[in-house]
Design a protein around this motif. Sequence first.
Motif, PDB file in Angstrom:
ATOM      1  N   MET A  94       0.827  -1.209   0.000  1.00  0.00           N
ATOM      2  CA  MET A  94       0.000   0.000   0.000  1.00  0.00           C
ATOM      3  C   MET A  94       0.862   1.261   0.000  1.00  0.00           C
ATOM      4  SD  MET A  94      -3.059  -1.207   2.592  1.00  0.00           S
ATOM      5  CE  MET A  94      -1.977  -1.724   3.939  1.00  0.00           C
ATOM      6  N   LEU A  95       1.962   1.226   0.756  1.00  0.00           N
ATOM      7  CA  LEU A  95       2.855   2.378   0.794  1.00  0.00           C
ATOM      8  C   LEU A  95       3.603   2.540  -0.521  1.00  0.00           C
ATOM      9  CD1 LEU A  95       4.386   1.937   4.367  1.00  0.00           C
ATOM     10  CD2 LEU A  95       2.737   3.679   3.656  1.00  0.00           C
ATOM     11  N   ARG A  96       4.065   1.411  -1.066  1.00  0.00           N
ATOM     12  CA  ARG A  96       4.911   1.462  -2.256  1.00  0.00           C
ATOM     13  C   ARG A  96       4.172   2.041  -3.458  1.00  0.00           C
ATOM     14  NH1 ARG A  96       6.882  -3.286  -1.675  1.00  0.00           N
ATOM     15  NH2 ARG A  96       8.720  -2.595  -0.524  1.00  0.00           N
ATOM     16  N   CYS A  97       2.885   1.716  -3.615  1.00  0.00           N
ATOM     17  CA  CYS A  97       2.154   2.244  -4.764  1.00  0.00           C
ATOM     18  C   CYS A  97       2.021   3.762  -4.677  1.00  0.00           C
ATOM     19  CB  CYS A  97       0.785   1.577  -4.879  1.00  0.00           C
ATOM     20  SG  CYS A  97      -0.393   2.015  -3.580  1.00  0.00           S
ATOM     21  N   ARG A  98       1.880   4.288  -3.461  1.00  0.00           N
ATOM     22  CA  ARG A  98       1.782   5.741  -3.293  1.00  0.00           C
ATOM     23  C   ARG A  98       3.143   6.404  -3.455  1.00  0.00           C
ATOM     24  NH1 ARG A  98      -2.063   3.127  -0.653  1.00  0.00           N
ATOM     25  NH2 ARG A  98      -4.148   4.088  -0.455  1.00  0.00           N
ATOM     26  N   VAL A  99       4.175   5.754  -2.918  1.00  0.00           N
ATOM     27  CA  VAL A  99       5.534   6.279  -3.072  1.00  0.00           C
ATOM     28  C   VAL A  99       5.926   6.307  -4.545  1.00  0.00           C
ATOM     29  CG1 VAL A  99       7.963   5.742  -2.664  1.00  0.00           C
ATOM     30  CG2 VAL A  99       6.332   5.661  -0.767  1.00  0.00           C
ATOM     31  N   LYS A 100       5.591   5.252  -5.265  1.00  0.00           N
ATOM     32  CA  LYS A 100       5.951   5.160  -6.677  1.00  0.00           C
ATOM     33  C   LYS A 100       5.272   6.246  -7.483  1.00  0.00           C
ATOM     34  CE  LYS A 100       6.127   1.888 -10.540  1.00  0.00           C
ATOM     35  NZ  LYS A 100       5.813   0.497 -10.983  1.00  0.00           N
ATOM     36  N   TYR A 101       4.001   6.526  -7.161  1.00  0.00           N
ATOM     37  CA  TYR A 101       3.268   7.527  -7.935  1.00  0.00           C
ATOM     38  C   TYR A 101       3.653   8.952  -7.544  1.00  0.00           C
ATOM     39  CZ  TYR A 101      -0.528  10.033 -10.206  1.00  0.00           C
ATOM     40  OH  TYR A 101      -1.234  10.905 -10.986  1.00  0.00           O
ATOM     41  N   TYR A 102       3.545   9.262  -6.256  1.00  0.00           N
ATOM     42  CA  TYR A 102       3.763  10.643  -5.821  1.00  0.00           C
ATOM     43  C   TYR A 102       5.239  10.981  -5.619  1.00  0.00           C
ATOM     44  CZ  TYR A 102      -1.251  10.943  -5.142  1.00  0.00           C
ATOM     45  OH  TYR A 102      -2.611  10.951  -5.354  1.00  0.00           O
ATOM     46  N   GLY A 103       6.099   9.979  -5.597  1.00  0.00           N
ATOM     47  CA  GLY A 103       7.520  10.240  -5.410  1.00  0.00           C
ATOM     48  C   GLY A 103       8.287  10.476  -6.694  1.00  0.00           C
ATOM     49  N   ARG A 104       7.600  10.497  -7.813  1.00  0.00           N
ATOM     50  CA  ARG A 104       8.285  10.695  -9.103  1.00  0.00           C
ATOM     51  C   ARG A 104       8.792  12.118  -9.254  1.00  0.00           C
ATOM     52  NH1 ARG A 104       5.443   8.287 -14.297  1.00  0.00           N
ATOM     53  NH2 ARG A 104       7.521   8.829 -15.044  1.00  0.00           N
ATOM     54  N   PHE A 105       8.085  13.077  -8.654  1.00  0.00           N
ATOM     55  CA  PHE A 105       8.473  14.481  -8.774  1.00  0.00           C
ATOM     56  C   PHE A 105       8.539  15.120  -7.393  1.00  0.00           C
ATOM     57  CE2 PHE A 105       5.891  13.321 -12.495  1.00  0.00           C
ATOM     58  CZ  PHE A 105       6.821  13.510 -13.509  1.00  0.00           C
ATOM     59  N   TYR A 106       9.577  15.914  -7.169  1.00  0.00           N
ATOM     60  CA  TYR A 106       9.721  16.666  -5.918  1.00  0.00           C
ATOM     61  C   TYR A 106       9.448  15.758  -4.727  1.00  0.00           C
ATOM     62  CZ  TYR A 106      10.585  21.442  -4.404  1.00  0.00           C
ATOM     63  OH  TYR A 106      11.168  22.581  -3.927  1.00  0.00           O
ATOM     64  N   ARG A 107      10.260  14.748  -4.609  1.00  0.00           N
ATOM     65  CA  ARG A 107      10.047  13.668  -3.644  1.00  0.00           C
ATOM     66  C   ARG A 107       9.953  14.161  -2.203  1.00  0.00           C
ATOM     67  NH1 ARG A 107      13.247   8.123  -4.519  1.00  0.00           N
ATOM     68  NH2 ARG A 107      11.819   8.128  -6.300  1.00  0.00           N
ATOM     69  N   SER A 108      10.636  15.260  -1.901  1.00  0.00           N
ATOM     70  CA  SER A 108      10.620  15.747  -0.517  1.00  0.00           C
ATOM     71  C   SER A 108       9.222  16.134  -0.051  1.00  0.00           C
ATOM     72  CB  SER A 108      11.558  16.953  -0.376  1.00  0.00           C
ATOM     73  OG  SER A 108      11.149  18.023  -1.214  1.00  0.00           O
ATOM     74  N   ALA A 109       8.295  16.362  -1.003  1.00  0.00           N
ATOM     75  CA  ALA A 109       6.925  16.698  -0.615  1.00  0.00           C
ATOM     76  C   ALA A 109       6.244  15.537   0.088  1.00  0.00           C
ATOM     77  CB  ALA A 109       6.119  17.113  -1.847  1.00  0.00           C
TER      78      ALA A 109
END
Length: 208
Positions: free
Chosen positions: A131-146
């Motif tokens: 569950m965490l990885r799918c969100r990290v993969k999607y939202y972590g593509r750009f400006y990961r520090s957000a």
Amino acid sequence: MADRIGVYAGRNGADDVVIHCKSHAQAMMLRGRLRKRLAECKLEMSPGKTKVVYCKDRERTEAYPEISFDFVGYTFRPRKSFSKEGELSVNFLPAMSGRAAKAIRQTVRGWDLSHRTPLSLEVMARWLNPMLRCRVKYYGRFYRSAMNCIATHVDLHLAKWVARKYKRVHGSLAQAYEWLRRIQRAGPGLFAHWEICTRREWSTTRAG
């Protein structure tokens, strides 16, 4: 310029489109033509979502009332970033939107981690990571520090789980955080959000 067009298609819902233009005049002209063409198809733009946005950055520095927009879970706006040469500048970049972050925090609260004390740490990680990885993969593509705020929120609920499960921390949230810190240092890949959010500071603020 970026013209965000919300196209409503009857009862079937709406589609969002972002169109990049070279000038304000071009954006206004295109918006007028799109409105006319959609009307011919018995469709209409969403008045509340359709707007012309100035993509402000280090080269485009004019004043304009709209300099940000949300699209597919991201907020696009001027942000500070480092160039390949290591120089700090302002670029028009996407990052996870505030609305998306709020939705994820609500989802994490819904997992009710603090009451899953029968689970071991390893089982908890195996359950959470997909569950965490799918969100990290999607939202972590750009400006990961957000995503740091989300990682902090997940850790807060993990700390509550630790405080409830292990007597060695005596129910103390601060000691539960310290216990998690030691686990993270020994195995930074145990939880998916630990792998990408490594520069944030730990917080002991209680979640709502």
